[in-house]
Design an enzyme around this catalytic site. Structure first.
Site, PDB file in Angstrom:
ATOM      1  CG  ASN A  27      66.527  41.726   9.761  1.00 52.22           C
ATOM      2  OD1 ASN A  27      65.965  41.064  10.610  1.00 52.22           O
ATOM      3  ND2 ASN A  27      66.879  42.985   9.955  1.00 52.22           N
ATOM      4  CD  GLN A  83      69.089  49.044  16.898  1.00 48.56           C
ATOM      5  OE1 GLN A  83      69.121  47.966  16.324  1.00 48.56           O
ATOM      6  NE2 GLN A  83      67.979  49.616  17.324  1.00 48.56           N
ATOM      7  N   GLY A  89      68.592  50.397  21.789  1.00 42.86           N
ATOM      8  CA  GLY A  89      67.634  49.616  21.014  1.00 42.86           C
ATOM      9  C   GLY A  89      68.118  48.233  20.624  1.00 42.86           C
ATOM     10  CD  GLN A  90      73.322  44.962  21.553  1.00 38.45           C
ATOM     11  OE1 GLN A  90      73.549  45.418  22.674  1.00 38.45           O
ATOM     12  NE2 GLN A  90      74.242  44.380  20.825  1.00 38.45           N
ATOM     13  CB  THR A  91      66.253  43.299  20.279  1.00 38.96           C
ATOM     14  OG1 THR A  91      66.619  43.064  18.919  1.00 38.96           O
ATOM     15  CG2 THR A  91      65.390  44.554  20.380  1.00 38.96           C
ATOM     16  CG  HIS A  94      76.321  38.341  18.474  1.00 38.70           C
ATOM     17  ND1 HIS A  94      76.462  36.971  18.454  1.00 38.70           N
ATOM     18  CD2 HIS A  94      77.292  38.825  17.670  1.00 38.70           C
ATOM     19  CE1 HIS A  94      77.481  36.646  17.667  1.00 38.70           C
ATOM     20  NE2 HIS A  94      77.991  37.766  17.183  1.00 38.70           N
ATOM     21  CG  HIS A  96      73.437  42.968  15.196  1.00 42.59           C
ATOM     22  ND1 HIS A  96      73.282  42.880  16.566  1.00 42.59           N
ATOM     23  CD2 HIS A  96      72.282  43.495  14.724  1.00 42.59           C
ATOM     24  CE1 HIS A  96      72.089  43.324  16.914  1.00 42.59           C
ATOM     25  NE2 HIS A  96      71.455  43.717  15.802  1.00 42.59           N
ATOM     26  CG  HIS A  98      70.556  47.069  12.048  1.00 46.27           C
ATOM     27  ND1 HIS A  98      69.397  46.341  11.976  1.00 46.27           N
ATOM     28  CD2 HIS A  98      70.943  47.060  13.349  1.00 46.27           C
ATOM     29  CE1 HIS A  98      69.086  45.906  13.186  1.00 46.27           C
ATOM     30  NE2 HIS A  98      70.020  46.320  14.037  1.00 46.27           N
TER      31      HIS A  98
END
Length: 154
Positions: A27, A83, A89-91, A94, A96, A98
């Site tokens: 990350n 997310q 809260g997905q920024t 795509h 993914h 965490h």
């Protein structure tokens, strides 16, 4: 081989493990040491956009990586989170996962982790890592997976 992650390109030096349809990478802005991401190869914006095969492959890779992250970062537990959409809260658009190593008494107790996941990229007190820092961590993690890659690629 680099991979497209939403609008970002993840260089091969940051990817530490691959499966048939997914990849894991370090990350750029981890909330704790060892916070890694696992993404689908195909750019799917939302979880429901993945095929059943992609869902299976994604979580098989999470399952494979989890004990290594826990061991390497001396964790006693993990938070595994998706997310799914901007309001969650997905920024990066795509899918993914965490994978966040956890320890007794860590600063993310009492489910604060979900608040932190939604806001950590915007906080200035959490620094963005350099490509070199990310490459060092990815190289270290990659060593745990290279020996058995063939059996997991199938």
């Amino acid at each position: 081989m680099s991979s497209k992650f939403g609008h970002v390109v993840i260089t091969s030096s940051c990817i530490f493990c691959r499966s048939a349809l997914s990849y894991a990478f370090v990350n750029k802005k981890p909330i704790v040491p060892g916070h890694v991401l696992i993404a689908s190869d195909r750019e799917a914006r939302r979880f429901q956009d993945l095929t059943p095969e992609e869902v299976s492959d994604l979580f098989k890779l999470v399952h494979r990586i989890s004990p290594v992250i826990e061991k390497v970062f001396s964790a006693s537990a993990l938070t595994i989170a998706i997310q799914d959409g901007k309001d969650a809260g997905q920024t990066i658009e795509h899918v993914h996962v965490h994978l966040v190593p956890r320890k007794a008494g860590d600063p993310l107790q009492d489910d604060r982790i979900y608040e932190v996941l939604q806001t950590h990229e915007k906080k200035e007190d959490i620094k963005w890592r350099t490509d070199s820092e990310m490459e060092i961590e990815a190289t270290m993690l990659k060593a745990y997976f290279e020996e058995n890659d063939d059996e997991y690629q199938q």
